[in-house]
Design a protein around this motif. Sequence first.
Motif, PDB file in Angstrom:
ATOM      1  N   GLU A   1       0.839  -1.205   0.000  1.00 54.30           N
ATOM      2  CA  GLU A   1       0.000   0.000   0.000  1.00 54.30           C
ATOM      3  C   GLU A   1       0.876   1.257   0.000  1.00 54.30           C
ATOM      4  OE1 GLU A   1      -2.919   0.175   3.114  1.00 54.30           O
ATOM      5  OE2 GLU A   1      -3.810   2.001   2.294  1.00 54.30           O
ATOM      6  N   GLU A   2       2.006   1.198   0.731  1.00 57.41           N
ATOM      7  CA  GLU A   2       2.899   2.363   0.820  1.00 57.41           C
ATOM      8  C   GLU A   2       3.575   2.622  -0.535  1.00 57.41           C
ATOM      9  OE1 GLU A   2       2.765  -0.189   3.075  1.00 57.41           O
ATOM     10  OE2 GLU A   2       1.783   0.991   4.632  1.00 57.41           O
ATOM     11  N   GLU A   3       4.097   1.567  -1.162  1.00 56.91           N
ATOM     12  CA  GLU A   3       4.734   1.712  -2.491  1.00 56.91           C
ATOM     13  C   GLU A   3       3.710   2.222  -3.505  1.00 56.91           C
ATOM     14  OE1 GLU A   3       7.931  -2.033  -2.314  1.00 56.91           O
ATOM     15  OE2 GLU A   3       5.888  -2.393  -3.000  1.00 56.91           O
ATOM     16  N   ALA A   4       2.517   1.652  -3.451  1.00 57.09           N
ATOM     17  CA  ALA A   4       1.466   2.012  -4.412  1.00 57.09           C
ATOM     18  C   ALA A   4       1.084   3.483  -4.261  1.00 57.09           C
ATOM     19  CB  ALA A   4       0.249   1.110  -4.209  1.00 57.09           C
ATOM     20  N   THR A   5       1.032   3.952  -3.031  1.00 55.07           N
ATOM     21  CA  THR A   5       0.660   5.349  -2.780  1.00 55.07           C
ATOM     22  C   THR A   5       1.723   6.301  -3.337  1.00 55.07           C
ATOM     23  OG1 THR A   5      -0.590   4.675  -0.832  1.00 55.07           O
ATOM     24  CG2 THR A   5       0.028   7.002  -0.971  1.00 55.07           C
ATOM     25  N   VAL A   6       2.997   5.959  -3.145  1.00 51.62           N
ATOM     26  CA  VAL A   6       4.092   6.783  -3.684  1.00 51.62           C
ATOM     27  C   VAL A   6       3.986   6.873  -5.214  1.00 51.62           C
ATOM     28  CG1 VAL A   6       6.605   6.892  -4.025  1.00 51.62           C
ATOM     29  CG2 VAL A   6       5.684   6.371  -1.756  1.00 51.62           C
ATOM     30  N   ILE A   7       3.757   5.734  -5.872  1.00 50.57           N
ATOM     31  CA  ILE A   7       3.666   5.718  -7.351  1.00 50.57           C
ATOM     32  C   ILE A   7       2.436   6.500  -7.810  1.00 50.57           C
ATOM     33  CG2 ILE A   7       3.373   4.262  -9.404  1.00 50.57           C
ATOM     34  CD1 ILE A   7       4.954   2.069  -7.796  1.00 50.57           C
ATOM     35  N   MET A   8       1.294   6.268  -7.150  1.00 51.83           N
ATOM     36  CA  MET A   8       0.053   6.966  -7.533  1.00 51.83           C
ATOM     37  C   MET A   8       0.245   8.486  -7.444  1.00 51.83           C
ATOM     38  SD  MET A   8      -2.682   8.746  -6.300  1.00 51.83           S
ATOM     39  CE  MET A   8      -2.657   8.419  -4.536  1.00 51.83           C
ATOM     40  N   LEU A   9       0.878   8.949  -6.349  1.00 50.29           N
ATOM     41  CA  LEU A   9       1.067  10.400  -6.177  1.00 50.29           C
ATOM     42  C   LEU A   9       2.040  10.961  -7.204  1.00 50.29           C
ATOM     43  CD1 LEU A   9       1.034  10.708  -2.278  1.00 50.29           C
ATOM     44  CD2 LEU A   9      -0.693  11.567  -3.890  1.00 50.29           C
ATOM     45  N   LYS A  10       3.049  10.160  -7.572  1.00 45.48           N
ATOM     46  CA  LYS A  10       3.982  10.593  -8.628  1.00 45.48           C
ATOM     47  C   LYS A  10       3.220  10.783  -9.948  1.00 45.48           C
ATOM     48  CE  LYS A  10       7.698   9.508 -11.723  1.00 45.48           C
ATOM     49  NZ  LYS A  10       8.061  10.871 -11.936  1.00 45.48           N
ATOM     50  N   VAL A  11       2.365   9.807 -10.284  1.00 49.16           N
ATOM     51  CA  VAL A  11       1.569   9.908 -11.520  1.00 49.16           C
ATOM     52  C   VAL A  11       0.650  11.140 -11.442  1.00 49.16           C
ATOM     53  CG1 VAL A  11      -0.149   8.774 -12.978  1.00 49.16           C
ATOM     54  CG2 VAL A  11       1.641   7.406 -11.871  1.00 49.16           C
ATOM     55  N   HIS A  12       0.005  11.312 -10.301  1.00 51.38           N
ATOM     56  CA  HIS A  12      -0.924  12.444 -10.108  1.00 51.38           C
ATOM     57  C   HIS A  12      -0.202  13.777 -10.317  1.00 51.38           C
ATOM     58  CE1 HIS A  12      -4.308  14.649  -8.422  1.00 51.38           C
ATOM     59  NE2 HIS A  12      -3.498  15.218  -7.538  1.00 51.38           N
ATOM     60  N   HIS A  13       1.039  13.881  -9.834  1.00 51.26           N
ATOM     61  CA  HIS A  13       1.761  15.156  -9.915  1.00 51.26           C
ATOM     62  C   HIS A  13       2.531  15.346 -11.222  1.00 51.26           C
ATOM     63  CE1 HIS A  13       1.305  15.167  -5.373  1.00 51.26           C
ATOM     64  NE2 HIS A  13       0.740  16.283  -5.780  1.00 51.26           N
ATOM     65  N   ASP A  14       3.102  14.275 -11.751  1.00 52.35           N
ATOM     66  CA  ASP A  14       3.991  14.384 -12.925  1.00 52.35           C
ATOM     67  C   ASP A  14       3.314  13.973 -14.240  1.00 52.35           C
ATOM     68  OD1 ASP A  14       5.779  15.001 -10.944  1.00 52.35           O
ATOM     69  OD2 ASP A  14       7.031  13.210 -11.188  1.00 52.35           O
ATOM     70  N   GLY A  15       2.134  13.360 -14.161  1.00 53.75           N
ATOM     71  CA  GLY A  15       1.431  12.956 -15.382  1.00 53.75           C
ATOM     72  C   GLY A  15       1.632  11.511 -15.760  1.00 53.75           C
ATOM     73  N   LYS A  16       2.733  10.905 -15.297  1.00 57.85           N
ATOM     74  CA  LYS A  16       2.976   9.484 -15.563  1.00 57.85           C
ATOM     75  C   LYS A  16       3.963   8.932 -14.546  1.00 57.85           C
ATOM     76  CE  LYS A  16       6.563  10.384 -18.962  1.00 57.85           C
ATOM     77  NZ  LYS A  16       7.115  10.151 -20.301  1.00 57.85           N
ATOM     78  N   GLY A  17       4.012   7.612 -14.446  1.00 55.77           N
ATOM     79  CA  GLY A  17       4.947   6.987 -13.509  1.00 55.77           C
ATOM     80  C   GLY A  17       5.099   5.506 -13.811  1.00 55.77           C
ATOM     81  N   VAL A  18       6.262   4.977 -13.473  1.00 56.38           N
ATOM     82  CA  VAL A  18       6.599   3.577 -13.776  1.00 56.38           C
ATOM     83  C   VAL A  18       6.031   2.659 -12.689  1.00 56.38           C
ATOM     84  CG1 VAL A  18       8.486   1.933 -14.116  1.00 56.38           C
ATOM     85  CG2 VAL A  18       8.713   4.295 -14.959  1.00 56.38           C
ATOM     86  N   CYS A  19       5.295   1.636 -13.143  1.00 56.10           N
ATOM     87  CA  CYS A  19       4.736   0.618 -12.236  1.00 56.10           C
ATOM     88  C   CYS A  19       5.657  -0.585 -12.111  1.00 56.10           C
ATOM     89  CB  CYS A  19       3.412   0.103 -12.769  1.00 56.10           C
ATOM     90  SG  CYS A  19       2.278   1.387 -13.213  1.00 56.10           S
ATOM     91  N   GLY A  20       6.467  -0.826 -13.171  1.00 58.33           N
ATOM     92  CA  GLY A  20       7.365  -1.968 -13.153  1.00 58.33           C
ATOM     93  C   GLY A  20       8.040  -2.130 -14.505  1.00 58.33           C
ATOM     94  N   VAL A  21       9.039  -3.007 -14.548  1.00 55.25           N
ATOM     95  CA  VAL A  21       9.797  -3.275 -15.771  1.00 55.25           C
ATOM     96  C   VAL A  21       9.761  -4.789 -16.006  1.00 55.25           C
ATOM     97  CG1 VAL A  21      12.050  -3.096 -16.908  1.00 55.25           C
ATOM     98  CG2 VAL A  21      11.278  -1.276 -15.361  1.00 55.25           C
ATOM     99  N   TYR A  22       9.336  -5.195 -17.219  1.00 57.69           N
ATOM    100  CA  TYR A  22       9.056  -6.612 -17.498  1.00 57.69           C
ATOM    101  C   TYR A  22       9.492  -6.969 -18.921  1.00 57.69           C
ATOM    102  CZ  TYR A  22       5.816  -5.528 -13.681  1.00 57.69           C
ATOM    103  OH  TYR A  22       5.272  -5.092 -12.498  1.00 57.69           O
ATOM    104  N   THR A  23       9.551  -8.251 -19.180  1.00 55.35           N
ATOM    105  CA  THR A  23       9.715  -8.704 -20.568  1.00 55.35           C
ATOM    106  C   THR A  23       8.456  -8.324 -21.358  1.00 55.35           C
ATOM    107  OG1 THR A  23       8.864 -10.851 -19.932  1.00 55.35           O
ATOM    108  CG2 THR A  23      11.277 -10.609 -19.981  1.00 55.35           C
ATOM    109  N   ARG A  24       8.557  -8.397 -22.703  1.00 57.53           N
ATOM    110  CA  ARG A  24       7.474  -7.860 -23.553  1.00 57.53           C
ATOM    111  C   ARG A  24       6.111  -8.486 -23.264  1.00 57.53           C
ATOM    112  NH1 ARG A  24       8.440  -8.949 -29.552  1.00 57.53           N
ATOM    113  NH2 ARG A  24       7.751 -10.973 -28.781  1.00 57.53           N
ATOM    114  N   ASP A  25       6.061  -9.814 -23.189  1.00 59.64           N
ATOM    115  CA  ASP A  25       4.766 -10.487 -23.017  1.00 59.64           C
ATOM    116  C   ASP A  25       4.144 -10.174 -21.665  1.00 59.64           C
ATOM    117  OD1 ASP A  25       5.219 -11.533 -25.479  1.00 59.64           O
ATOM    118  OD2 ASP A  25       5.061 -13.646 -24.861  1.00 59.64           O
TER     119      ASP A  25
END
Length: 101
Positions: free
Chosen positions: A49-73
């Motif tokens: 919940e804490e990590e998710a809140t940090v990412i959500m607020l970054k998206v809210h303030h900056d317009g976008k934010g990284v949720c994770g890095v994965y292989t293509r599929d």
Amino acid sequence: MAQQSGIVTEAQKAKLAPPPMYQVLLLNDDYTPMDFVVSVLQKIFSKTEEEATVIMLKVHHDGKGVCGVYTRDIAATKVATVAQYARSHQHPLQCVMEPVD
Ligand code: TYC
């Protein structure tokens, strides 16, 4: 064997090369509730919940934010899962993937 001789064949290089990686990003909008975005990050991206809140607020303030890095599929599946989940709750939340340079 080529490996012991110090010669790496093209076939071996192809096998050893790491797969291309993709960032999955959430985009901001004016309508999706903040707690829904936090739930997406917890359910689909395995964030606390804490990590998710940090990412959500970054998206809210900056317009976008990284949720994770994965292989293509895996990245494509995350994007599709977010779209389906958001639409099923009538939220316009957008999720995209882009190659990591
Ligand atoms: N901007 C939204 C609000 O104020 C919250 C939000 C955050 C929406 C992140 C989308 O990806 C998003 N309710």
